[in-house]
Design a protein around this motif. Structure first.
Motif, PDB file in Angstrom:
ATOM      1  N   SER A  78       8.430   9.573   2.235  1.00 24.58           N
ATOM      2  CA  SER A  78       8.533   8.996   3.427  1.00 24.58           C
ATOM      3  C   SER A  78       9.707   8.433   3.704  1.00 24.58           C
ATOM      4  CB  SER A  78       7.069   8.490   3.666  1.00 24.58           C
ATOM      5  OG  SER A  78       7.045   8.190   4.917  1.00 24.58           O
ATOM      6  N   LYS A  79      10.253   8.276   4.982  1.00 22.68           N
ATOM      7  CA  LYS A  79      11.231   7.433   5.367  1.00 22.68           C
ATOM      8  C   LYS A  79      10.537   6.648   6.648  1.00 22.68           C
ATOM      9  CE  LYS A  79      15.821   6.964   7.653  1.00 22.68           C
ATOM     10  NZ  LYS A  79      16.755   7.633   8.320  1.00 22.68           N
ATOM     11  N   THR A  80      10.648   5.553   6.787  1.00 20.63           N
ATOM     12  CA  THR A  80       9.905   4.635   7.930  1.00 20.63           C
ATOM     13  C   THR A  80      10.820   4.844   9.317  1.00 20.63           C
ATOM     14  OG1 THR A  80       8.350   3.507   6.690  1.00 20.63           O
ATOM     15  CG2 THR A  80       8.692   2.656   9.053  1.00 20.63           C
ATOM     16  N   LEU A  81      10.359   5.196  10.234  1.00 18.76           N
ATOM     17  CA  LEU A  81      11.368   5.152  11.495  1.00 18.76           C
ATOM     18  C   LEU A  81      10.984   4.416  12.593  1.00 18.76           C
ATOM     19  CD1 LEU A  81      10.869   9.051  12.136  1.00 18.76           C
ATOM     20  CD2 LEU A  81      12.826   7.890  11.188  1.00 18.76           C
ATOM     21  N   GLU A  82       9.815   3.557  12.540  1.00 16.43           N
ATOM     22  CA  GLU A  82       9.362   2.508  13.351  1.00 16.43           C
ATOM     23  C   GLU A  82       8.241   2.064  12.734  1.00 16.43           C
ATOM     24  OE1 GLU A  82       7.755   2.754  17.974  1.00 16.43           O
ATOM     25  OE2 GLU A  82       8.652   4.531  17.134  1.00 16.43           O
ATOM     26  N   HIS A  83       8.065   0.550  12.785  1.00 19.73           N
ATOM     27  CA  HIS A  83       6.976  -0.186  12.293  1.00 19.73           C
ATOM     28  C   HIS A  83       6.784  -1.272  13.154  1.00 19.73           C
ATOM     29  CE1 HIS A  83       4.709  -1.497   8.181  1.00 19.73           C
ATOM     30  NE2 HIS A  83       4.109  -1.369   9.412  1.00 19.73           N
ATOM     31  N   ALA A 134      -2.471   4.541  -8.115  1.00 14.40           N
ATOM     32  CA  ALA A 134      -3.563   4.602  -7.393  1.00 14.40           C
ATOM     33  C   ALA A 134      -4.536   3.356  -7.562  1.00 14.40           C
ATOM     34  CB  ALA A 134      -4.683   5.533  -8.130  1.00 14.40           C
ATOM     35  N   ALA A 135      -4.702   2.458  -8.599  1.00 13.99           N
ATOM     36  CA  ALA A 135      -5.226   1.223  -8.668  1.00 13.99           C
ATOM     37  C   ALA A 135      -4.654   0.337  -7.872  1.00 13.99           C
ATOM     38  CB  ALA A 135      -5.057   0.686 -10.261  1.00 13.99           C
ATOM     39  N   ALA A 136      -3.301   0.060  -7.604  1.00 10.19           N
ATOM     40  CA  ALA A 136      -2.872  -0.934  -6.739  1.00 10.19           C
ATOM     41  C   ALA A 136      -3.152  -0.338  -5.317  1.00 10.19           C
ATOM     42  CB  ALA A 136      -1.165  -1.150  -6.821  1.00 10.19           C
ATOM     43  N   ALA A 137      -3.174   0.828  -4.857  1.00  3.31           N
ATOM     44  CA  ALA A 137      -3.300   1.270  -3.650  1.00  3.31           C
ATOM     45  C   ALA A 137      -4.727   0.799  -3.363  1.00  3.31           C
ATOM     46  CB  ALA A 137      -3.141   2.829  -3.483  1.00  3.31           C
ATOM     47  N   ARG A 138      -5.909   1.330  -4.169  1.00  2.00           N
ATOM     48  CA  ARG A 138      -7.054   1.129  -4.015  1.00  2.00           C
ATOM     49  C   ARG A 138      -7.560  -0.640  -3.791  1.00  2.00           C
ATOM     50  NH1 ARG A 138     -11.267  -0.949  -3.245  1.00  2.00           N
ATOM     51  NH2 ARG A 138     -13.209  -0.474  -3.631  1.00  2.00           N
ATOM     52  N   ALA A 139      -6.933  -1.358  -4.556  1.00  2.00           N
ATOM     53  CA  ALA A 139      -6.887  -2.700  -4.409  1.00  2.00           C
ATOM     54  C   ALA A 139      -6.696  -3.355  -3.121  1.00  2.00           C
ATOM     55  CB  ALA A 139      -6.000  -3.604  -5.497  1.00  2.00           C
ATOM     56  N   LEU A 140      -5.776  -2.812  -2.223  1.00  2.67           N
ATOM     57  CA  LEU A 140      -5.401  -3.087  -0.931  1.00  2.67           C
ATOM     58  C   LEU A 140      -6.500  -2.475   0.172  1.00  2.67           C
ATOM     59  CD1 LEU A 140      -1.763  -2.765  -1.367  1.00  2.67           C
ATOM     60  CD2 LEU A 140      -2.654  -5.076  -0.893  1.00  2.67           C
ATOM     61  N   LEU A 141      -7.364  -1.787  -0.143  1.00  7.21           N
ATOM     62  CA  LEU A 141      -8.382  -1.330   0.778  1.00  7.21           C
ATOM     63  C   LEU A 141      -9.645  -2.046   0.710  1.00  7.21           C
ATOM     64  CD1 LEU A 141      -8.148   2.485  -0.029  1.00  7.21           C
ATOM     65  CD2 LEU A 141      -6.901   1.492   1.816  1.00  7.21           C
ATOM     66  N   PHE A 148       0.858  -1.285  -0.053  1.00  5.54           N
ATOM     67  CA  PHE A 148       0.080   0.051   0.035  1.00  5.54           C
ATOM     68  C   PHE A 148       0.918   1.293   0.071  1.00  5.54           C
ATOM     69  CE2 PHE A 148      -2.397   3.252   2.384  1.00  5.54           C
ATOM     70  CZ  PHE A 148      -3.428   3.519   1.506  1.00  5.54           C
ATOM     71  N   HIS A 149       1.782   1.159   0.888  1.00  7.75           N
ATOM     72  CA  HIS A 149       2.646   2.565   0.794  1.00  7.75           C
ATOM     73  C   HIS A 149       3.759   2.440  -0.302  1.00  7.75           C
ATOM     74  CE1 HIS A 149       3.207   1.993   5.466  1.00  7.75           C
ATOM     75  NE2 HIS A 149       2.096   2.909   5.238  1.00  7.75           N
ATOM     76  N   SER A 150       3.833   1.509  -0.778  1.00  6.04           N
ATOM     77  CA  SER A 150       4.772   1.447  -2.149  1.00  6.04           C
ATOM     78  C   SER A 150       3.876   2.032  -3.242  1.00  6.04           C
ATOM     79  CB  SER A 150       5.352   0.215  -2.541  1.00  6.04           C
ATOM     80  OG  SER A 150       5.960   0.150  -3.813  1.00  6.04           O
ATOM     81  N   ALA A 151       2.533   1.577  -3.360  1.00  8.25           N
ATOM     82  CA  ALA A 151       1.507   1.815  -4.541  1.00  8.25           C
ATOM     83  C   ALA A 151       1.627   3.591  -4.371  1.00  8.25           C
ATOM     84  CB  ALA A 151       0.241   1.322  -4.241  1.00  8.25           C
ATOM     85  N   LEU A 152       1.136   4.125  -3.050  1.00 16.39           N
ATOM     86  CA  LEU A 152       0.952   5.382  -3.090  1.00 16.39           C
ATOM     87  C   LEU A 152       2.266   6.358  -3.485  1.00 16.39           C
ATOM     88  CD1 LEU A 152      -0.869   5.763   0.484  1.00 16.39           C
ATOM     89  CD2 LEU A 152      -1.898   5.997  -1.776  1.00 16.39           C
TER      90      LEU A 152
END
Length: 160
Positions: free
Chosen positions: A103-108, A60-67, A51-55
């Motif tokens: 965006s850079k992920t600091l914690e996940h 948009a289609a790949a992001a939408r498919a994960l929702l 999802f993060h990668s798609a955004l």
């Protein structure tokens, strides 16, 4: 209603299981901890990363498919009550923002509890958006549900 009860119960369980340092507030610095990144090898975490990668890649289609169709998205003082509403209104702005201020992920941390998963993340963004400098830190909570089609995001809460 069943989803709200399941999500509420899952959030309470997760919050009770978090280490105190993740529950506490404060500007005081905390040491780096390898536990800041956990559960990322799960299928639920892979869905979040997709999802993060798609955004970030403007897909948009790949992001939408994960929702999930009935996803609820809280951001600022706004609420979007479906994937269709998000796709038509706010998703493009999110894609444009991430293109300008990556965006850079600091914690996940991703925790899976049966057919429900919770993803907690902290990130930072730097760049320029709409002619203004961006230097921000954000928080994200995602709730996912396992379906026959894979993990779907049923709730997002974003805040800065």
């Amino acid at each position: 209603m069943k989803l709200a009860i399941a999500v509420g119960g899952a959030l309470l369980t997760l919050c009770a299981s978090l280490p105190l340092e993740l529950q506490a507030h404060g500007a005081e610095p905390h040491g780096q901890d390898t536990a800041l990144f956990s559960g990322l090898d799960t299928q639920a975490a892979k869905a979040v990363q997709q999802f993060h990668s798609a955004l970030a890649n403007g897909d948009a289609a790949a992001a939408r498919a994960l929702l999930a169709d009935d996803v609820m998205i809280f951001e600022g003082n706004g609420v979007e009550r479906s994937a269709e509403e998000y796709a038509k209104h706010h998703m493009l702005a999110d894609i444009q923002y991430l293109a300008s201020a990556p965006s850079k992920t600091l914690e996940h941390k991703v925790t899976v509890m049966g057919d429900t998963a919770i993803s907690l993340a902290r990130s930072e963004n730097h760049g320029e958006y709409k002619g203004k400098p961006v230097d921000s830190e954000g928080l994200e909570t995602l709730v996912l549900r396992r379906t026959d089609a894979g993990w779907k995001i049923v709730h997002i809460h974003w805040s800065n």
